[in-house]
Design a protein around this motif. Structure first.
Motif, PDB file in Angstrom:
ATOM      1  N   GLU A 178     -32.786 -14.646  11.157  1.00 11.66           N
ATOM      2  CA  GLU A 178     -33.276 -13.693  12.139  1.00 11.66           C
ATOM      3  C   GLU A 178     -34.798 -13.530  12.090  1.00 11.66           C
ATOM      4  OE1 GLU A 178     -30.705 -11.513  14.476  1.00 11.66           O
ATOM      5  OE2 GLU A 178     -30.785 -13.696  14.186  1.00 11.66           O
ATOM      6  N   LEU A 179     -35.506 -14.639  12.055  1.00 11.25           N
ATOM      7  CA  LEU A 179     -36.957 -14.615  11.929  1.00 11.25           C
ATOM      8  C   LEU A 179     -37.599 -13.854  13.080  1.00 11.25           C
ATOM      9  CD1 LEU A 179     -37.361 -18.315  10.811  1.00 11.25           C
ATOM     10  CD2 LEU A 179     -37.799 -16.294   9.408  1.00 11.25           C
ATOM     11  N   THR A 180     -38.544 -12.999  12.744  1.00 10.41           N
ATOM     12  CA  THR A 180     -39.333 -12.123  13.624  1.00 10.41           C
ATOM     13  C   THR A 180     -38.513 -10.981  14.221  1.00 10.41           C
ATOM     14  OG1 THR A 180     -39.087 -13.131  15.842  1.00 10.41           O
ATOM     15  CG2 THR A 180     -40.683 -14.150  14.316  1.00 10.41           C
ATOM     16  N   LYS A 181     -37.228 -10.898  13.907  1.00  8.92           N
ATOM     17  CA  LYS A 181     -36.382  -9.847  14.480  1.00  8.92           C
ATOM     18  C   LYS A 181     -36.245  -8.675  13.506  1.00  8.92           C
ATOM     19  CE  LYS A 181     -33.797 -13.367  17.035  1.00  8.92           C
ATOM     20  NZ  LYS A 181     -32.473 -13.994  17.276  1.00  8.92           N
ATOM     21  N   LEU A 182     -35.516  -7.669  13.942  1.00  7.24           N
ATOM     22  CA  LEU A 182     -35.382  -6.442  13.160  1.00  7.24           C
ATOM     23  C   LEU A 182     -34.779  -6.701  11.785  1.00  7.24           C
ATOM     24  CD1 LEU A 182     -35.567  -3.343  13.006  1.00  7.24           C
ATOM     25  CD2 LEU A 182     -33.281  -3.252  14.067  1.00  7.24           C
ATOM     26  N   HIS A 183     -33.799  -7.591  11.715  1.00 11.95           N
ATOM     27  CA  HIS A 183     -33.093  -7.840  10.454  1.00 11.95           C
ATOM     28  C   HIS A 183     -33.532  -9.149   9.793  1.00 11.95           C
ATOM     29  CE1 HIS A 183     -30.556  -4.403  11.238  1.00 11.95           C
ATOM     30  NE2 HIS A 183     -30.247  -4.886  12.427  1.00 11.95           N
ATOM     31  N   GLU A 184     -34.799  -9.501   9.933  1.00  8.49           N
ATOM     32  CA  GLU A 184     -35.320 -10.709   9.284  1.00  8.49           C
ATOM     33  C   GLU A 184     -35.059 -10.656   7.781  1.00  8.49           C
ATOM     34  OE1 GLU A 184     -39.717 -12.115   8.166  1.00  8.49           O
ATOM     35  OE2 GLU A 184     -39.290 -12.319  10.326  1.00  8.49           O
ATOM     36  N   GLU A 185     -34.661 -11.802   7.238  1.00 14.16           N
ATOM     37  CA  GLU A 185     -34.305 -11.851   5.820  1.00 14.16           C
ATOM     38  C   GLU A 185     -34.531 -13.251   5.280  1.00 14.16           C
ATOM     39  OE1 GLU A 185     -30.352 -10.717   3.187  1.00 14.16           O
ATOM     40  OE2 GLU A 185     -30.079 -11.806   5.078  1.00 14.16           O
ATOM     41  N   ALA A 186     -34.951 -13.345   4.030  1.00 13.43           N
ATOM     42  CA  ALA A 186     -35.049 -14.622   3.335  1.00 13.43           C
ATOM     43  C   ALA A 186     -34.401 -14.474   1.968  1.00 13.43           C
ATOM     44  CB  ALA A 186     -36.503 -15.062   3.188  1.00 13.43           C
TER      45      ALA A 186
END
Length: 298
Positions: free
Chosen positions: A208-216
């Motif tokens: 979910e890059l650049t979105k509210l739920h971005e995660e790595a």
């Protein structure tokens, strides 16, 4: 060899909304991958001034254009209608049109059908201009925490396990960081395959890059595979990044030494699989070395 771009009459050029010259040709326009604010002013100028905007899904692109109050003429362009649309585009370019192409998200031509259009436009002698912007590949590299001095974007892996692992073996000896896309539902199986083929390398699953739920999520491939096997498939768009092999590299002499030890206790197939997993070499290459060693010892 293709010729130089066709020379257009001076009256064919005009200015875009910002006052900059806007020449006829094809414009490859990057669009946001999640956050609608991630679009450049130049991209907005081109989309507002284009005679035609080619879109992977016109509904998705219309939402973007509406957000910036751009009333552009849209035409769908995708794998299923590309053969029909490309000649029409070339005719419009012959007439001096300014045509933009966008994908649903990110930079067009990266894992989408825009490549064939750009190729045909170049071969016909017209200008192709890149309007850079958001890219899931580069965004994932930025947050993965893995080497970025050299990387390989590999696209989407095959969905079936045997084909996927054979595909991965083709990258096993690459010295660069690997980046590829994967459908969320296949992430656990893909990571399990990656752990088997690439061994104990570092990796990152970027979601979910650049979105509210971005995660790595970061860790060794084995750790990531175990984590997602337990938690299940993630949601959203996913980019997987795999670090390069460690400096403790395996040359052929080291492969042969490891095989000699393994072959003393295992069948060729099992010994080859073990050494391939340890070394990061493709299994077919290790198997070939094992056969050669067996033949030499007879």
């Amino acid at each position: 060899m293709t010729g130089s771009p066709r020379k257009l009459q001076p009256e064919a050029s005009r200015t875009g909304p910002s006052g900059q010259a806007f020449e006829p040709g094809l414009y490859v326009v990057s669009t946001p991958i999640g956050n609608l604010r991630d679009i450049t002013l130049r991209a907005l100028d081109v989309l507002a001034g284009a005679d035609l905007v080619l879109a992977e899904d016109t509904r998705v692109t219309r939402r973007l254009l509406d957000a910036y109050e751009i009333d552009a003429r849209l035409q769908s362009y995708h794998d299923h209608n590309g053969e029909k649309i490309r000649p029409v585009v070339l005719e419009r370019l012959e007439e001096g049109a300014r045509i933009a192409i966008v994908s649903d998200a990110g930079t067009p031509l990266i894992s989408d059908p825009g490549f064939k259009l750009a190729r045909d436009v170049i071969e016909a002698g017209y200008e192709v201009t890149a309007i850079p912007g958001a890219s899931a590949v580069l965004s994932a590299l930025c947050i993965a925490g893995l080497p970025t001095d050299s990387f390989t974007f590999a696209g989407f892996p095959p969905p079936k396990t045997s084909a996927r692992e054979s595909w991965m073996e083709g990258f096993a000896t690459a010295k660069s960081t690997l980046v590829f896309y994967e459908g969320a539902s296949r992430v656990p199986d893909c990571l399990a395959s990656a752990a088997r083929i690439f061994g104990d390398r570092q990796g990152a699953v970027c979601r979910e890059l650049t979105k509210l739920h971005e995660e790595a999520r970061r860790g060794t491939l084995a750790e990531l595979a175990a984590e997602f096997a337990q938690s299940g498939a993630p949601r959203g768009e996913v980019v997987i990044v795999i670090g390069p092999p460690s400096d403790d590299s395996w040359d052929q002499d080291r492969i042969d030494e490891a095989l000699a030890i393994a072959l003393a206790e295992m069948r060729i197939k099992d010994a080859s699989a073990l050494v391939a997993e340890q070394s990061g070499w493709p299994r077919r290459d290790v198997y070939a070395r094992a056969l050669a060693l067996k033949d030499a010892s007879r």
